[in-house]
Design a protein around this motif. Structure first.
Motif, PDB file in Angstrom:
ATOM      1  N   TYR A  34       0.859  -1.189   0.000  1.00  0.00           N
ATOM      2  CA  TYR A  34       0.000   0.000   0.000  1.00  0.00           C
ATOM      3  C   TYR A  34       0.895   1.239   0.000  1.00  0.00           C
ATOM      4  O   TYR A  34       1.810   1.348   0.821  1.00  0.00           O
ATOM      5  CB  TYR A  34      -0.908   0.009   1.225  1.00  0.00           C
ATOM      6  N   VAL A  36       2.285   4.527   0.979  1.00  0.00           N
ATOM      7  CA  VAL A  36       2.229   5.496   2.073  1.00  0.00           C
ATOM      8  C   VAL A  36       3.143   6.655   1.730  1.00  0.00           C
ATOM      9  O   VAL A  36       4.343   6.458   1.517  1.00  0.00           O
ATOM     10  CB  VAL A  36       2.654   4.866   3.414  1.00  0.00           C
ATOM     11  N   TYR A  48       6.438   2.426   9.307  1.00  0.00           N
ATOM     12  CA  TYR A  48       5.949   1.638   8.183  1.00  0.00           C
ATOM     13  C   TYR A  48       6.940   0.560   7.745  1.00  0.00           C
ATOM     14  O   TYR A  48       6.563  -0.359   7.027  1.00  0.00           O
ATOM     15  CB  TYR A  48       5.575   2.561   7.019  1.00  0.00           C
ATOM     16  N   ALA A 188      -2.951   3.963   7.844  1.00  0.00           N
ATOM     17  CA  ALA A 188      -2.826   4.606   6.532  1.00  0.00           C
ATOM     18  C   ALA A 188      -3.458   5.998   6.533  1.00  0.00           C
ATOM     19  O   ALA A 188      -3.357   6.720   5.540  1.00  0.00           O
ATOM     20  CB  ALA A 188      -3.497   3.745   5.461  1.00  0.00           C
TER      21      ALA A 188
END
Length: 343
Positions: A34, A36, A48, A188
């Motif tokens: 995903y 970021v 992360y 997120a």
């Protein structure tokens, strides 16, 4: 020594990512990272690297976040109190509401930029998001449920079985997996697309009034609401009168008298989206807040020393501050369809 630590951290990060990739391959998982995006003017964080997000995990967490089956009577979800339109806080009532018409004693905090936090809640009671989820689930005035009961409900949903298998390699539904997916979703939530951020990136400029407000902010507010996150994550007594719930804040967690009446310093980002304000939602407008700091601060043994004489603000300074606060509104964050309830 610092250089050695940096090298060790980089090596650790590479090993961790490699281990995760190999683990996914062994389980025939095809996960997509995903994206970021952290602005350059934000503080550095390794969050992360330690807690990677996959698109599949994000989508599973998103579905769980908005699932009313987390509550015993099927009436509320995480998203009921943490509403996207309010920067994932509560905008329509002062206190959090739960099952059977019950309510708590505090306003639901907005959820964004969580990667920079090390504790959660107005009093810092929780040191992990897992602890937050468990507390909300088991609370009789919030979800009124048990994780075992929730798991049994989710097991009957074939879609969840498919999604858990996609993310974790098997359709087995467990507390750690549920909590991990929820964390992938909420971590997120990065709010950084404001006019203030554009100014910091040299993409825009403040108006004269916004610049004046920014100057007032730096002189009178930045000590606690430190930019760019607009909180220093500390707990402070700002001189509020004790409310009807006799809520004394952090002392209930630490037992330390020095923590009496201290609450977390909230971020000023998205203020125009997340009112009412403060831990119990007692103020609904900026003028009430300004009045408090100007003449309503109550003296006590634990009052923050910075507020001994209050914070005097002229009418012009108040107007300018409001104009500056408006630049901290992230409309993209509160309208982003990726964060909305899934169809």
């Amino acid at each position: 020594m610092q250089t050695h630590k940096s090298i060790l951290f980089i090596i650790f990060s590479i090993v961790l990512v490699t281990w995760m990739i190999e683990g996914c391959r062994k389980n025939n998982l095809e996960l997509t990272a995903y994206p970021v995006q952290i602005p350059a003017h934000f503080p550095a964080t390794d969050y992360y690297q330690r807690n990677p997000i996959s698109k599949e995990g994000f989508e599973l967490g998103r579905r769980l976040f908005y699932d009313n089956r987390f509550s015993v009577d099927g009436s509320i979800s995480c998203g009921s109190c943490h509403q996207q339109v309010a920067a994932f806080g509560t905008y329509d009532h002062d206190l959090s509401h739960g099952v059977n018409g019950s309510h708590g004693i505090r306003n639901a905090m907005s959820l964004f930029n969580l990667a920079w936090r090390t504790s959660y809640g107005w009093d810092g009671k929780y040191t992990s998001l897992d602890a937050v989820y468990a507390a909300h689930i088991n609370s009789p005035i919030e979800f009124g449920e048990t994780i075992g009961s929730i798991i049994n409900k989710l097991k009957t949903d074939s879609r969840y079985q498919q999604e858990f298998k996609k993310v974790y390699g098997s359709s087995y539904i467990s507390e750690p997996r549920i909590f991990n997916a929820l964390t992938q979703f909420v971590s997120a939530f990065i709010s950084s697309a404001t006019k203030y951020d554009s100014v910091k990136q040299n993409l825009k400029t403040f108006t004269a009034s916004e610049q004046a407000g920014y100057t007032v902010f730096l002189n009178k507010c930045n000590s606690c609401h430190a930019e760019p996150l607009f909180t220093d994550f500390s707990y402070r007594n700002i001189g509020l009168p004790l409310n009807t719930f006799n809520d004394k804040g952090r002392i209930t967690i630490t037992g330390n008298k020095a923590d009496s009446l201290k609450f977390r310093v909230p971020s000023l980002r998205n203020l125009f989206k997340s009112y009412p304000f403060l831990h119990d939602g007692r103020f609904i407008g900026f003028e009430q807040i300004f009045d408090h700091y100007q003449s309503g601060v109550q003296q006590s043994a634990t009052l923050d020393p910075l507020l001994t004489n209050g914070i005097p603000l002229s009418a012009a300074e108040r107007t300018a501050l409001v104009d500056f606060f408006r630049t901290l509104t992230d409309n993209n964050f509160t309208s982003n369809s990726n964060f909305a309830a899934p169809q």
